[in-house]
Motif scaffolding. Sequence first.
Motif, PDB file in Angstrom:
ATOM      1  N   MET A 163       0.844  -1.189   0.000  1.00 59.51           N
ATOM      2  CA  MET A 163       0.000   0.000   0.000  1.00 59.51           C
ATOM      3  C   MET A 163       0.882   1.242   0.000  1.00 59.51           C
ATOM      4  SD  MET A 163      -3.319  -0.701   2.385  1.00 59.51           S
ATOM      5  CE  MET A 163      -2.345  -1.092   3.819  1.00 59.51           C
ATOM      6  N   ARG A 164       0.434   2.277  -0.721  1.00 57.28           N
ATOM      7  CA  ARG A 164       1.198   3.512  -0.827  1.00 57.28           C
ATOM      8  C   ARG A 164       0.408   4.651  -0.183  1.00 57.28           C
ATOM      9  NH1 ARG A 164       5.201   2.533  -4.804  1.00 57.28           N
ATOM     10  NH2 ARG A 164       6.034   4.574  -4.192  1.00 57.28           N
ATOM     11  N   ALA A 165       1.149   5.603   0.366  1.00 52.82           N
ATOM     12  CA  ALA A 165       0.485   6.750   0.998  1.00 52.82           C
ATOM     13  C   ALA A 165      -0.330   7.536  -0.015  1.00 52.82           C
ATOM     14  CB  ALA A 165       1.524   7.650   1.663  1.00 52.82           C
ATOM     15  N   VAL A 166       0.171   7.612  -1.256  1.00 52.12           N
ATOM     16  CA  VAL A 166      -0.536   8.325  -2.330  1.00 52.12           C
ATOM     17  C   VAL A 166      -0.465   7.477  -3.595  1.00 52.12           C
ATOM     18  CG1 VAL A 166      -0.617  10.404  -3.765  1.00 52.12           C
ATOM     19  CG2 VAL A 166       0.011  10.595  -1.358  1.00 52.12           C
ATOM     20  N   ILE A 167      -1.605   7.312  -4.254  1.00 54.89           N
ATOM     21  CA  ILE A 167      -1.694   6.668  -5.565  1.00 54.89           C
ATOM     22  C   ILE A 167      -2.323   7.684  -6.517  1.00 54.89           C
ATOM     23  CG2 ILE A 167      -2.625   4.728  -6.875  1.00 54.89           C
ATOM     24  CD1 ILE A 167      -2.784   3.175  -4.251  1.00 54.89           C
ATOM     25  N   GLU A 168      -1.872   7.687  -7.756  1.00 57.83           N
ATOM     26  CA  GLU A 168      -2.283   8.752  -8.672  1.00 57.83           C
ATOM     27  C   GLU A 168      -2.683   8.194 -10.034  1.00 57.83           C
ATOM     28  OE1 GLU A 168      -0.202  12.725  -8.535  1.00 57.83           O
ATOM     29  OE2 GLU A 168       0.572  12.001 -10.464  1.00 57.83           O
ATOM     30  N   VAL A 169      -3.735   8.775 -10.618  1.00 59.89           N
ATOM     31  CA  VAL A 169      -4.132   8.495 -11.997  1.00 59.89           C
ATOM     32  C   VAL A 169      -3.896   9.775 -12.794  1.00 59.89           C
ATOM     33  CG1 VAL A 169      -5.977   7.765 -13.550  1.00 59.89           C
ATOM     34  CG2 VAL A 169      -5.885   6.855 -11.216  1.00 59.89           C
ATOM     35  N   ASP A 170      -2.978   9.724 -13.789  1.00 53.70           N
ATOM     36  CA  ASP A 170      -2.616  10.902 -14.579  1.00 53.70           C
ATOM     37  C   ASP A 170      -3.207  10.805 -15.980  1.00 53.70           C
ATOM     38  OD1 ASP A 170      -1.066  11.869 -12.482  1.00 53.70           O
ATOM     39  OD2 ASP A 170       0.745  10.852 -13.188  1.00 53.70           O
ATOM     40  N   PHE A 171      -3.709  11.920 -16.494  1.00 50.62           N
ATOM     41  CA  PHE A 171      -4.265  11.933 -17.848  1.00 50.62           C
ATOM     42  C   PHE A 171      -4.309  13.358 -18.375  1.00 50.62           C
ATOM     43  CE2 PHE A 171      -7.657  12.539 -14.880  1.00 50.62           C
ATOM     44  CZ  PHE A 171      -8.499  13.467 -15.457  1.00 50.62           C
ATOM     45  N   GLN A 172      -4.495  13.484 -19.687  1.00 52.95           N
ATOM     46  CA  GLN A 172      -4.602  14.788 -20.325  1.00 52.95           C
ATOM     47  C   GLN A 172      -5.547  14.693 -21.518  1.00 52.95           C
ATOM     48  OE1 GLN A 172      -0.551  14.281 -23.050  1.00 52.95           O
ATOM     49  NE2 GLN A 172      -0.733  16.005 -21.675  1.00 52.95           N
ATOM     50  N   GLN A 177      -5.870  11.783  -7.270  1.00 47.72           N
ATOM     51  CA  GLN A 177      -5.050  11.118  -6.255  1.00 47.72           C
ATOM     52  C   GLN A 177      -5.918  10.403  -5.230  1.00 47.72           C
ATOM     53  OE1 GLN A 177      -2.131  13.613  -4.370  1.00 47.72           O
ATOM     54  NE2 GLN A 177      -0.787  13.629  -6.163  1.00 47.72           N
ATOM     55  N   LEU A 178      -5.389   9.272  -4.740  1.00 48.79           N
ATOM     56  CA  LEU A 178      -6.016   8.522  -3.663  1.00 48.79           C
ATOM     57  C   LEU A 178      -5.020   8.401  -2.522  1.00 48.79           C
ATOM     58  CD1 LEU A 178      -6.551   6.858  -6.584  1.00 48.79           C
ATOM     59  CD2 LEU A 178      -8.173   5.666  -5.119  1.00 48.79           C
ATOM     60  N   THR A 179      -5.513   8.498  -1.320  1.00 46.08           N
ATOM     61  CA  THR A 179      -4.677   8.202  -0.161  1.00 46.08           C
ATOM     62  C   THR A 179      -4.800   6.708   0.121  1.00 46.08           C
ATOM     63  OG1 THR A 179      -6.526   8.830   1.270  1.00 46.08           O
ATOM     64  CG2 THR A 179      -4.868  10.498   0.817  1.00 46.08           C
ATOM     65  N   GLY A 180      -3.659   6.024   0.137  1.00 45.03           N
ATOM     66  CA  GLY A 180      -3.680   4.569   0.172  1.00 45.03           C
ATOM     67  C   GLY A 180      -4.352   3.969   1.387  1.00 45.03           C
ATOM     68  N   PHE A 181      -4.264   4.636   2.543  1.00 41.95           N
ATOM     69  CA  PHE A 181      -4.784   4.024   3.758  1.00 41.95           C
ATOM     70  C   PHE A 181      -6.260   4.343   3.994  1.00 41.95           C
ATOM     71  CE2 PHE A 181      -0.215   4.463   4.349  1.00 41.95           C
ATOM     72  CZ  PHE A 181       0.136   3.173   4.659  1.00 41.95           C
TER      73      PHE A 181
END
Length: 336
Positions: free
Chosen positions: A295-304, A323-327
């Motif tokens: 698990m990561r503190a921050v997970i991100e979906v990037d797009f344009q 962004q999602l907070t992993g916990f």
Amino acid sequence: MAASNRPRITRMAQIFFCKGRTDCGRSSGIKLATGRVRPIGGHQARLRLATARHASTINLPLRERSHAASAPSLGNQPSTRYSVRECSLAGFTLLELLIVMGIIAVLLVLIAPAFTTIKSGADATSAAYTIKGVLDQARTYAMANNTYTWVGFYEEDVSQSSTNPATLGVGRVVMSAVASKDGTEVYTSVSGPAADMDSNGTRLSQIGKLVKIDNMHLRTFSNGTGTGDTFPTRPAVPGGSPDNAKIGDTSPPDSLRYFHYPATGTEGAAQYKFRKMIQFNPRGECRPQNDNYEMRAVIEVDFQPIHGTAVASVDDNKDCAVQLTGFSGNTKVYQR
């Protein structure tokens, strides 16, 4: 004098309207040529004409009479402020209309690019909140049903209609959310080679419909500065390999355990195979992929946003990140 030689006189009637003042002292009515006044409602008529200070008077022709003796004196009758002929001549000239049309044409030429930019920005915002909505739905489903859920990301060629199987490309982002039917993590091993986590289509169920967003491109961006709430200043994804927690075009590496769509069909009949994904557990915690990633503190979906298959530069002013907070699994949209 014979009746046929008598002059024909047009009799006039005066219609005057009180402007509604209580101190006027007059009532609206019709003043006939004989001098008599026929009321037409007094102050209750409330017919206001912008002519005289207290009342307005209109001269109307009455029925013609052949008797000259009955003709009134017309010399002292009040006249209207604006004649019918003057009113009929009011309007625009051809030159004035051409000038106005020219000004409108110039404004349209100047404003059209601005509307295009506004529409593109609105499309990016809509895409961001669509992605956020799918992630929130998957997390909520996992917590409400005490099970595991996954959201998969796939990008196909937008220059053609969706094929079966899908054509890998750019321009159309496809998302699918699935859930474990029995509440387990489904797969039991994360060692290679990569394999479908439910090749027979019996252990996963579809959550909602397949989501497709045209003219959008998954793009791996560098970290934000972590100093604000905009895209450039968004929180940085921590860790030694931050790209492993970013859903983009070059990250993360394909998952060792992927899933397919339709979820209830077999892998051989699948239209899409989702190898980039985010997993939610029954507590709402999330992590990227289905292998040995923690698990990561921050997970991100990037797009344009893009136009067709033409990918814009990395520094495009409409780049977005979800962004999602992993916990906790909370989601937030970041834009420029």
